[in-house]
Design a protein around this motif. Structure first.
Motif, PDB file in Angstrom:
ATOM      1  N   ILE A   1       0.851  -1.183   0.000  1.00 16.03           N
ATOM      2  CA  ILE A   1       0.000   0.000   0.000  1.00 16.03           C
ATOM      3  C   ILE A   1       0.889   1.234   0.000  1.00 16.03           C
ATOM      4  O   ILE A   1       1.794   1.360   0.835  1.00 16.03           O
ATOM      5  N   SER A   2       0.629   2.127  -0.942  1.00 17.32           N
ATOM      6  CA  SER A   2       1.386   3.361  -1.035  1.00 17.32           C
ATOM      7  C   SER A   2       0.547   4.415  -1.747  1.00 17.32           C
ATOM      8  O   SER A   2      -0.289   4.084  -2.589  1.00 17.32           O
ATOM      9  N   THR A   3       0.781   5.661  -1.418  1.00 21.29           N
ATOM     10  CA  THR A   3       0.099   6.742  -2.129  1.00 21.29           C
ATOM     11  C   THR A   3       0.782   7.030  -3.460  1.00 21.29           C
ATOM     12  O   THR A   3       0.210   7.696  -4.308  1.00 21.29           O
ATOM     13  N   GLN A   4       1.980   6.500  -3.649  1.00 21.33           N
ATOM     14  CA  GLN A   4       2.723   6.704  -4.889  1.00 21.33           C
ATOM     15  C   GLN A   4       2.863   5.365  -5.614  1.00 21.33           C
ATOM     16  O   GLN A   4       3.594   4.482  -5.171  1.00 21.33           O
ATOM     17  N   THR A   5       2.160   5.231  -6.730  1.00 16.72           N
ATOM     18  CA  THR A   5       2.165   3.957  -7.450  1.00 16.72           C
ATOM     19  C   THR A   5       3.538   3.610  -8.007  1.00 16.72           C
ATOM     20  O   THR A   5       3.870   2.430  -8.135  1.00 16.72           O
ATOM     21  N   SER A   6       4.342   4.600  -8.325  1.00 13.25           N
ATOM     22  CA  SER A   6       5.678   4.306  -8.844  1.00 13.25           C
ATOM     23  C   SER A   6       6.528   3.602  -7.784  1.00 13.25           C
ATOM     24  O   SER A   6       7.314   2.710  -8.108  1.00 13.25           O
ATOM     25  N   LEU A   7       6.348   3.980  -6.528  1.00  9.18           N
ATOM     26  CA  LEU A   7       7.091   3.315  -5.459  1.00  9.18           C
ATOM     27  C   LEU A   7       6.626   1.876  -5.287  1.00  9.18           C
ATOM     28  O   LEU A   7       7.438   0.985  -5.037  1.00  9.18           O
ATOM     29  N   GLN A   8       5.341   1.639  -5.431  1.00  7.57           N
ATOM     30  CA  GLN A   8       4.833   0.266  -5.349  1.00  7.57           C
ATOM     31  C   GLN A   8       5.469  -0.594  -6.426  1.00  7.57           C
ATOM     32  O   GLN A   8       5.846  -1.735  -6.179  1.00  7.57           O
TER      33      GLN A   8
END
Length: 70
Positions: free
Chosen positions: A42-49
């Motif tokens: 779970i992350s607010t930044q999809t690139s980090l996921q």
């Protein structure tokens, strides 16, 4: 040539993984993947996921991730 190298390694993904998470969390997620447990990122930044998921897949070498991830 190095004795042990990860093929197709994405150094940005691995660096991002270790920058964001501590070693204990990384090992916990790696263990869950090895034992075929469910893992939710779970992350607010999809690139980090994406980078975290790719780095975890790479750290499974020489094993491979046979399942899909969304």
């Amino acid at each position: 040539q190095e004795f042990f190298t990860i093929p197709n390694r994405n150094t940005i993904a691995i660096e991002t993984l270790f920058d964001i998470l501590d070693v204990r969390s990384i090992l916990y997620m790696w263990k869950a993947m090895v034992f075929d447990c469910s893992l939710i990122l779970i992350s607010t930044q999809t690139s980090l996921q994406f980078y975290v998921a790719e780095a975890l897949k790479q750290l499974l070498f020489p094993l491979t991730w046979q399942y899909s991830y969304i």
